[in-house]
Design an enzyme around this catalytic site. Structure first.
Site, PDB file in Angstrom:
ATOM      1  N   LYS A 183       4.068 -11.552 -14.920  1.00 23.66           N
ATOM      2  CA  LYS A 183       5.363 -11.156 -14.375  1.00 23.66           C
ATOM      3  C   LYS A 183       5.234 -11.092 -12.855  1.00 23.66           C
ATOM      4  O   LYS A 183       4.687 -10.135 -12.310  1.00 23.66           O
ATOM      5  CB  LYS A 183       5.818  -9.804 -14.908  1.00 23.66           C
ATOM      6  CG  LYS A 183       7.273  -9.480 -14.526  1.00 23.66           C
ATOM      7  CD  LYS A 183       7.545  -8.009 -14.433  1.00 23.66           C
ATOM      8  CE  LYS A 183       7.031  -7.388 -13.171  1.00 23.66           C
ATOM      9  NZ  LYS A 183       7.645  -7.929 -11.927  1.00 23.66           N
ATOM     10  N   GLU A 259      -4.804  -2.256  -8.974  1.00 28.06           N
ATOM     11  CA  GLU A 259      -5.047  -2.429  -7.540  1.00 28.06           C
ATOM     12  C   GLU A 259      -3.806  -1.879  -6.851  1.00 28.06           C
ATOM     13  O   GLU A 259      -2.759  -2.528  -6.818  1.00 28.06           O
ATOM     14  CB  GLU A 259      -5.291  -3.907  -7.208  1.00 28.06           C
ATOM     15  CG  GLU A 259      -5.950  -4.117  -5.860  1.00 28.06           C
ATOM     16  CD  GLU A 259      -4.928  -4.349  -4.758  1.00 28.06           C
ATOM     17  OE1 GLU A 259      -4.653  -3.372  -4.021  1.00 28.06           O
ATOM     18  OE2 GLU A 259      -4.433  -5.465  -4.624  1.00 28.06           O
ATOM     19  N   CYS A 293      -1.873  -4.294   1.375  1.00 31.93           N
ATOM     20  CA  CYS A 293      -2.472  -3.006   1.020  1.00 31.93           C
ATOM     21  C   CYS A 293      -3.763  -2.776   1.798  1.00 31.93           C
ATOM     22  O   CYS A 293      -4.215  -1.638   1.929  1.00 31.93           O
ATOM     23  CB  CYS A 293      -2.739  -2.939  -0.473  1.00 31.93           C
ATOM     24  SG  CYS A 293      -3.755  -4.301  -1.094  1.00 31.93           S
ATOM     25  N   GLU A 390       1.897   4.400   3.654  1.00 29.28           N
ATOM     26  CA  GLU A 390       1.584   2.990   3.853  1.00 29.28           C
ATOM     27  C   GLU A 390       2.739   2.327   4.608  1.00 29.28           C
ATOM     28  O   GLU A 390       3.867   2.269   4.111  1.00 29.28           O
ATOM     29  CB  GLU A 390       1.361   2.316   2.496  1.00 29.28           C
ATOM     30  CG  GLU A 390       0.684   0.978   2.584  1.00 29.28           C
ATOM     31  CD  GLU A 390       0.238   0.465   1.216  1.00 29.28           C
ATOM     32  OE1 GLU A 390      -0.685  -0.354   1.181  1.00 29.28           O
ATOM     33  OE2 GLU A 390       0.808   0.893   0.189  1.00 29.28           O
TER      34      GLU A 390
END
Length: 487
Positions: A183, A259, A293, A390
């Site tokens: 997906k 992750e 990331c 982040e």
């Protein structure tokens, strides 16, 4: 779109890839794919729902027994042919990625090469799956250890590296003998659909891989995770979504690889080579427009060199050219959407309100797209929101520290632990700090750590398991022990 761009988009099948066939969504729904540099619609692709997901799972379940028996060398050769096809079509695939994601063309070319390397790496690992044989301690029996595929897998990938995150999961799954359902993020389905076509051309049997773009991720993934036939989930994305997926996976006790988010510290000590440190900061911060990331999220410079480092970094950031990723000389493309740009602006505003100084940038870019200026902030207080969030954009906040102990304290003061960066010429300090940093990866005097031959992953709230390297295939293998008596 130019004629070339239209040709590249036209080459990609816009349907779902289910059981080796291109099909419309059962509902007939489609989703629009936007060029983030212009906000124009590139095309529409099929928009999967629950019925399509279950059809893909049926195909994966049917294909699993025969696929698991395929010789390792045959799986290896499929992966290697996939590697070759990706590299042969690198230019068109890079244009396609830039159109749907926005990154500069040079970076998109680099991602295609990076993505292809995962297929080549795991083509080599496919023929090196080993078990074991030993004698029991009392000598009365023998231990036979087998490695077998876990079974059908659900793979969920993000929009920021739309090709490489696919091959990083698909490569080891194929090598191990697992079937899978991918997906991709709804913002960037074209790269995933192009990859499906390439792998089918490389000889991947029907049903081994299905690809389901969707604007209803929960409606597609939840039925699969609760079905009982999926045996493994591999997810790359935010920690918040990862937590929800872990909860959903618990009911069927699924193997999971996660992750997740990062909050990477970038430490520059006063004995560092400043030229190298600035070069590394540019890589760690601006790779993929900062939408990674692994991006340096908190840059800590020791007090004695903080001003000089900040100025050098702002000079480099200010010299970058922002624009559409397909235009010549562009270094910085658009962010993925307006939501991302609004978030970045709010983080900058918060830092400035708390006393930070804008050395360069600090606001949206010009043009119709989702552009944000490359930005450097100095004198950023530890209380600023972007120190704990982040950023996912081209903003480099510089904070200062006095001692090594303080640097470690602030670097580790986060729930995240994906990657950290460290610049020093003192070997003893390099080893002390590398060992003390609470992250799954450390960039020591280098600004990029990602490599298909190395284990990628984090600790704490940054994830579970590892991708890449020799251990990457382990996530897709079960270990079976056979005790042999009467010997």
């Amino acid at each position: 779109m130019s004629d070339r761009e239209a040709r590249v988009v036209a080459q990609v099948d816009k349907k779902l890839f289910v059981g080796g066939a291109w099909t419309d969504a059962a509902s007939g729904a489609v989703l629009a794919v936007e060029d983030p540099s212009t906000r124009e619609t590139l095309c529409e692709v099929a928009d999967a729902g629950k019925e399509d997901a279950l059809a893909a799972l049926d195909a994966a379940q049917r294909a699993q027994p025969s696929w698991a028996k395929v010789a390792p060398r045959e799986r290896s050769e499929i992966l290697y042919r996939g590697y070759q096809l990706l590299m042969e079509r690198q230019e068109d695939l890079a244009v396609l990625m830039t159109l749907e994601m926005g990154k500069p063309l040079a970076e998109a070319r680099g991602e295609i090469a990076y993505a292809a390397e995962f297929l080549r790496w795991f083509s080599e690992e496919a023929v090196r799956i080993e078990g074991g044989f030993s004698t029991s301690p009392d000598g009365k029996s023998r231990f036979l250890i087998m490695r077998q595929p876990v079974g059908p897998c659900m793979l969920i990938t993000p929009w920021n590296f739309p090709m490489a995150m696919g091959t990083r999961k698909i490569g080891p799954a194929i090598a191990a003998g697992c079937t899978m359902i991918l997906k991709p993020a709804h913002q960037t389905p074209l790269s995933a659909l192009a990859l499906a076509g390439i792998l089918a051309e490389a000889g991947l049997p029907e049903g081994v891989l299905s690809v389901l773009p969707t604007t209803d991720p929960g409606g597609v993934t939840e039925p699969l995770l609760s079905d009982g036939r999926i045996r493994k989930l591999s997810f790359t994305g935010s920690t918040a979504v990862g937590r929800k997926l872990l909860e959903q996976s618990a009911g069927q006790v699924l193997r999971t690889s996660m992750e997740l988010g990062g909050n990477a510290p970038f430490l520059v000590f006063d004995d560092a080579d400043l030229d190298a440190a600035v070069d590394g900061a540019m890589l760690a911060k601006m790779r993929n427009i900062g939408e990674a990331c692994t991006a340096a999220n908190r840059i800590y410079a020791q007090a004695g060199i903080a001003d000089e480092f900040s100025q050098r970094l702002s000079d480099r950031m200010g010299a970058l050219r922002m624009g559409r990723g397909l235009d010549d000389g562009v270094n910085v493309g658009p962010l993925i959407d307006d939501k991302a740009r609004t978030k970045v602006q709010s983080l900058v505003d918060d830092a400035v309100d708390r006393g930070a100084r804008v050395l360069v940038g600090g606001g949206p870019g010009e043009g119709a797209g989702h552009f944000y200026q490359p930005t450097v902030l100095a004198d950023v207080p530890f209380s600023a929101e972007l120190s704990n969030t982040e950023i996912f954009g081209p903003v480099a906040p510089v904070l200062t520290f006095d001692t090594e102990e303080e640097a470690l304290r602030v670097a580790n003061d986060t729930e995240f632990g994906l990657v950290s960066y460290l610049y020093t010429t003192d070997l003893n300090r390099a080893m002390r700090v590398s060992e003390a940093l609470e992250t799954g990866m450390v960039g020591l005097n280098q600004g990029v750590v990602s490599n298909p031959a190395a284990p990628f992953g984090g600790v704490k709230h940054s994830g579970l398991g590892r991708e890449g390297g020799r251990v990457g295939i382990d996530e897709f293998l079960d270990t079976k022990y056979v005790g042999i008596g009467g010997i």
